[in-house]
Write an enzyme that holds these catalytic residues in place. Structure first.
Site, short mmCIF file in Angstrom:
data_model
loop_
_atom_site.label_atom_id
_atom_site.label_comp_id
_atom_site.label_asym_id
_atom_site.label_seq_id
_atom_site.Cartn_x
_atom_site.Cartn_y
_atom_site.Cartn_z
N PHE A 300 46.79 60.55 30.72
CA PHE A 300 45.85 60.66 31.82
C PHE A 300 46.23 61.75 32.81
CE2 PHE A 300 45.30 56.14 30.60
CZ PHE A 300 43.97 56.21 30.23
N GLY A 301 47.45 62.22 32.80
CA GLY A 301 47.84 63.26 33.73
C GLY A 301 49.31 63.17 34.11
N ASP A 416 46.52 50.48 26.97
CA ASP A 416 47.75 51.21 26.65
C ASP A 416 48.95 50.46 27.23
OD1 ASP A 416 49.31 53.14 25.50
OD2 ASP A 416 48.99 54.64 27.05
#
Length: 612
Positions: A300-301, A416
């Site tokens: 996601f980053g 996740d």
């Protein structure tokens, strides 16, 4: 005969799992192409390519990669990354790529001709590198190309005539070693001399005169007119000089690609309990998102450590770039919904920042990092998690997930769950992080998500095969996380192949239990200091949570009750009977003697149980 089938089944399972992994790569040429680029970029001092990991299901989860709603790569953004290496021809296998940004690096070699196959390419930014060789004539096939910046390299040869077929809006090939004529047809006549400066190029000729040319002045007035025109031109250049200098300076500062928006000047804007930070405030807090402040990376980053003006430490998650127009309100709505999930075992969202180019989430700083990082420290000889802490972490993580599944107005599925996403506060309390981000990152899509997000080794089989997630996919991930806590090993580890072991942690644990190699099951970092019965119970819990059928798995509320001592024995006994009937996985009876070797049976009396 049955004994021969066991290893065969084990080998077949490992081969199937390897096949699934290889199929993912073979069936995803975009992932293959980008991974070839990573291998060719041999020097990555800032580890910007660390998330480009084969264990991640899709390149769309890699940092610096942007995909569209069909999960095709549309942007590769690796500018100002200090990378060294060469470009690769495999980039042709990114058919939807629109933006290829590799400016301000140390890239050498030539520009591959194969880039001419990127039919959707809009912008090619390779400026300020050390690229040599000619400009490929194949770039003339890129009908959608609007921005071509190749300045400040070591390019040689002539400008390909084929480029005159492209309607470029921006062209910059200055400061190279190019030679020959500058094409005069097509759109090339629109560009200023600065676009071609510091080459050995012959300048653009004056355009030919036509019947519409303005009349020549009378001979007596020619000198006066020329002086007037010269004076006007000189004044224009004098006035434009500062503007040109400013534009050139801004170009050289291309790495500062942060955009703030009006209305964000006041850092004290609050939406209920959620605070909206200004981008300027978070830039100061993180030292302009300095690499020295990176706490972690994921699909996601990146996450940065930051210190606010009041001295408070925070963790700032910089989401992968979202450029969907009109999505700001929906993004804000989703952030507000996530902020309503308040529980001691969930990572609390302090606030967010939103600009046309940035999406940032601000969380409290977790001083003890993640469970995964603590387990790594144990392997490096710095044990941070004793057995009571691990047992307490298992319960806390289960409570957090149960809250997401059963007590939120809109059920949140994590998708996740793994040791890296279970964070630890100053008291080693388990805090589930990154929940809701799968939904948040798909805020501009429909409620049906076809992209499989997660990490190989943690993904439930039904999710991997169908792309449909449910709370039971989280239960599966939680079960694997329990095995990580018990064994201290990674869920997916190719290094286990060296010992002829299964690469998947779940299969390895099952094989160890079958062969009763119990001394190699529990994390050696615990040095034998654990409670036998509690280890047995957590193993049972993990196996119940990772059953292949999602319908057979308990829900997280049941997991919490079993961890608290209610119902595990009955559930395990029921599971054993079913396994004996199917003869699929024949465990010994759930007695303490089958799990723990006699040499370790004395430890229970020497080490206290219960959380710290």
């Amino acid at each position: 005969m049955e004994q021969q089938q066991g290893p065969s089944l084990r080998s077949l399972t490992s081969l199937i799992l390897l096949f699934v992994l290889l199929l993912r790569a073979a069936g995803n040429p975009e992932g293959d192409a980008l991974y070839e680029l990573k291998k060719s970029l041999v020097d990555d001092p800032n580890s910007v390519l660390q998330s480009w990991d084969a264990t991640l299901v899709s390149p769309c989860t890699w940092f610096h990669i942007t995909c569209n709603s069909e999960n095709s790569v549309i942007r590769v953004d690796l500018g100002n990354a200090n990378l060294s290496g060469q470009l690769v021809p495999q980039l042709r296998h990114l058919p939807s790529l629109q933006y290829l940004e590799l400016y301000s690096n140390n890239i050498t070699g030539e520009i591959p001709e194969e880039l001419g196959d990127l039919a959707e390419l809009v912008s090619l930014d390779l400026y300020m590198n050390k690229i040599s060789g000619p400009i490929p004539s194949s770039l003339g096939k890129l009908e959608k190309l609007k921005f071509l910046r190749l300045n400040n390299n070591k390019l040689s040869g002539e400008i390909p005539r084929s480029l005159t077929n492209v309607s470029l809006q921006v062209l910059d090939i200055a400061n190279n070693g190019l030679s020959g004529d500058i094409p005069v047809n097509g759109s090339f006549t629109l560009f200023t001399p600065i676009s071609f400066a510091n080459n050995s190029l012959r300048p653009l000729p004056d355009p030919p005169s036509t019947s519409n040319s303005p009349p020549q002045p009378p001979p007596g007035k020619k000198t006066t007119t020329s002086i007037a025109i010269g004076a006007a031109a000189g004044a224009a250049i004098l006035c434009a000089g500062p503007a040109i200098a400013l534009a050139w300076w801004l170009r050289s500062k291309a790495q500062d690609r942060f955009v703030d928006i009006p209305g964000e000047e006041d850092p004290e804007v609050h939406l209920g309990q959620l605070r909206r930070f200004s981008l300027r405030e978070l830039l100061v807090a993180t030292d302009n998102f300095s690499n020295k402040n990176v706490l972690g990376r994921g699909g996601f980053g990146k996450v940065y450590k930051g210190r606010l003006a009041n001295g408070k430490l925070v963790a700032v998650k910089r989401l992968k770039e979202e450029r969907t127009m009109g999505g700001e309100l929906q993004f804000q709505t989703e952030v507000e919904m996530i902020s309503l999930a308040v529980h001691r075992n969930l990572l609390r969202l302090h606030g967010f920042c939103m600009t046309p180019t940035e999406r940032l989430l601000v969380y409290p700083y977790m001083s003890n990092g993640s469970v995964a990082s603590c387990l790594r420290e144990s392997h490096e000889g710095n044990p941070a998690l004793d057995w009571p802490k691990r047992k307490h972490i298992a319960l806390g993580a289960a409570r957090g997930l149960a809250y997401l599944h059963d007590h939120c107005d809109q059920k949140i599925i994590h998708r996740d769950v793994k040791a890296a996403n279970i964070l630890l506060d100053e008291n080693f309390e388990a805090v589930v992080g990154d929940f809701g981000l799968a939904k948040l990152m798909n805020y501009n899509e429909s409620h049906v998500t076809t992209a499989v997000r997660g990490t190989i080794g943690h993904i439930a089989p039904e999710y991997l095969s169908t792309g449909k997630s449910s709370e039971k996919t989280d239960v599966f991930g939680y079960g694997v996380m329990l095995l990580e806590l018990i064994t201290g090993q990674k869920a997916f580890d190719l290094a286990r192949l060296a010992n002829d072991d299964d690469i998947m942690l779940l299969d390895w644990v099952k094989e160890v239990l079958k062969e009763k190699k119990l001394e190699s099951l529990v994390d050696a970092g615990l040095e034998g200091k654990y409670v036998d019965k509690e280890v047995e119970q957590l193993i049972q819990m993990a196996l119940l949570c990772t059953q292949s059928s999602s319908l057979e798995r308990p829900n997280m509320s049941e997991v919490v009750r079993m961890l608290e001592g209610d119902g595990l024995a009955e559930k395990w006994e029921e599971w054993e009977k079913e396994e004996m009937l199917t003869d699929d996985f024949n465990y010994p009876h759930a007695d303490i003697n089958w799990l723990i070797p006699e040499s370790l049976s004395h430890i229970e009396n020497d080490y206290p149980s219960g959380p710290r």
